[in-house]
Scaffold this motif. Structure first.
Motif, PDB file in Angstrom:
ATOM      1  N   THR A   1      14.503  21.493 -20.585  1.00 18.77           N
ATOM      2  CA  THR A   1      15.242  22.512 -19.745  1.00 18.77           C
ATOM      3  C   THR A   1      13.742  23.271 -19.277  1.00 18.77           C
ATOM      4  OG1 THR A   1      15.826  23.876 -21.744  1.00 18.77           O
ATOM      5  CG2 THR A   1      17.420  22.301 -20.280  1.00 18.77           C
TER       6      THR A   1
ATOM      7  N   GLU B   1      23.723  26.486 -21.704  1.00 15.73           N
ATOM      8  CA  GLU B   1      22.557  26.118 -20.455  1.00 15.73           C
ATOM      9  C   GLU B   1      23.851  24.745 -19.958  1.00 15.73           C
ATOM     10  OE1 GLU B   1      18.236  24.845 -21.606  1.00 15.73           O
ATOM     11  OE2 GLU B   1      18.263  26.307 -20.346  1.00 15.73           O
TER      12      GLU B   1
ATOM     13  N   HIS C   1      19.720  29.848 -26.077  1.00 14.81           N
ATOM     14  CA  HIS C   1      19.650  30.600 -24.429  1.00 14.81           C
ATOM     15  C   HIS C   1      20.999  31.310 -24.716  1.00 14.81           C
ATOM     16  CE1 HIS C   1      16.534  27.330 -23.246  1.00 14.81           C
ATOM     17  NE2 HIS C   1      17.473  26.703 -23.991  1.00 14.81           N
TER      18      HIS C   1
ATOM     19  N   HIS D   1      15.819  26.653 -31.396  1.00 13.75           N
ATOM     20  CA  HIS D   1      15.410  28.225 -30.774  1.00 13.75           C
ATOM     21  C   HIS D   1      17.186  28.261 -29.397  1.00 13.75           C
ATOM     22  CE1 HIS D   1      13.809  24.928 -27.497  1.00 13.75           C
ATOM     23  NE2 HIS D   1      15.129  25.554 -26.036  1.00 13.75           N
TER      24      HIS D   1
ATOM     25  N   HIS E   1      19.147  24.856 -28.862  1.00 15.75           N
ATOM     26  CA  HIS E   1      18.579  23.630 -29.184  1.00 15.75           C
ATOM     27  C   HIS E   1      17.641  23.267 -30.527  1.00 15.75           C
ATOM     28  CE1 HIS E   1      18.706  24.295 -24.519  1.00 15.75           C
ATOM     29  NE2 HIS E   1      20.174  23.294 -25.917  1.00 15.75           N
TER      30      HIS E   1
HETATM   31 ZN    ZN Z   1      16.781  24.683 -24.635  1.00 18.37          ZN
END
Ligand code: ZN
Ligand code: B30
Length: 274
Positions: free
Chosen positions: A208, A110, A100, A98, A123
């Motif tokens: 996270t 992140e 961010h 996925h 990620h």
């Molecule tokens: Zn993530």
């Protein structure tokens, strides 16, 4: 299931996660700011060995889904071939992937490098095979391995990321939470920069987002991936969950899907890069 957390700055934002999810107040949280000159060279950080990362499973269904928090890439595969990684003598199996991102090109990743955030972070989530499945692996401090790559935009003569063009174009089809669309099969190796299996940072941290479980061996690639500004635009149009407050109802904008960096609390960040 009901989701009671968000990225926005209202009462469901990151500062409030720990009320309903106490692990988010832990001492080994992620993400962190990686200060490169403070990382410690460690010779046991041998290269990752991807398993079937460059295989394209033409008989599998590849899809993108908006789950109300992020864009997830899933693979529906019936033949049980391992997709994953070997690292330091352990075998990790692929769980999902996925992203961010942020509202502009200077923000969204992140993990920070030297106090700097970047446009996008992917990620690739794995669990230690010996623990059986993702949920069981969450009970162990070394149960999860997330292999992360940070994306950097470059305005110089449109550095469109061609392997990922198809994926980014399909994001337009999953604007609303719970939308799902099938995409052309592609190798997972498209999500890591070439020859980057040997150059990375490593530290022990958490998921996270809630539950913020402290079970993650983080591997953050040293090399960033290039992407054009245009390829990011569709991420910022995504809609999240329906919000309900006393006098209004609206769909959350799904942008700035990054948790703020967390205190290091004396943890060491190791590097494989001399
Ligand atoms: Zn993530
Ligand atoms: S990350 O890579 O650290 N960003 C999860 C996996 C990886 C990361 C963060 C979270 C994860 O799987 N969390 C569990 C999510 N769920 C279950 C679900 O599928 O939908 C629990 C939840 O939120 O509270 Cu919704």
């Amino acid at each position: 299931h009901t989701e009671d957390w968000a990225y926005s700055s209202d009462t469901e934002g990151p500062q409030f996660w720990a009320y309903a999810h106490p692990l988010c107040n832990g001492t080994k949280q992620s993400p962190i700011n990686i200060i490169m000159k403070e990382t410690i060279y460690n010779e046991t950080l041998t290269p990752l060995v991807p398993l079937n990362y460059s295989t394209v499973f033409n008989d599998a269904n590849y899809y993108l889904a908006n789950n109300g928090h992020t864009v997830k890439l899933g693979i529906e595969l019936d033949t049980r071939v391992p997709i994953g990684l070997l690292w330091r003598g352990n075998e990790y199996h692929y769980h999902g992937l996925h992203f961010h991102w942020g509202e502009n090109d200077q923000h969204g990743s992140e993990h920070y490098f030297n106090n700097q955030s970047y446009a996008l972070e992917v990620h690739i989530v794995h669990y230690l095979k010996d623990y059986g499945d993702f949920n069981s692996a969450l009970n162990y401090s070394d149960g999860i391995l997330v292999w992360s790559s940070v994306f950097q935009t470059s305005n110089s003569s449109e550095t469109s990321n061609t392997p990922l063009q198809d994926v980014f174009k399909s994001i337009d089809k999953i604007i609303n939470a719970e939308n799902k669309t099938y995409i052309n099969p592609l190798p997972l190796s498209s999500f890591v920069s070439e020859n980057s299996t040997g150059s990375y940072y490593h530290y022990e941290g958490s998921l996270t987002s809630p539950e913020c479980t402290e079970s993650v061996m983080w591997i953050v690639n040293h090399k960033m991936i290039s992407i054009s500004s245009n390829q990011l635009l569709s991420f910022r149009l995504l809609k999240g969950r329906l919000h309900n407050s006393s006098n209004s109802v609206w769909f959350e904008n799904l942008t700035n899907t990054d948790r703020p960096t967390q205190p290091i609390n004396g943890r060491k960040v190791y590097t494989s890069v001399l």
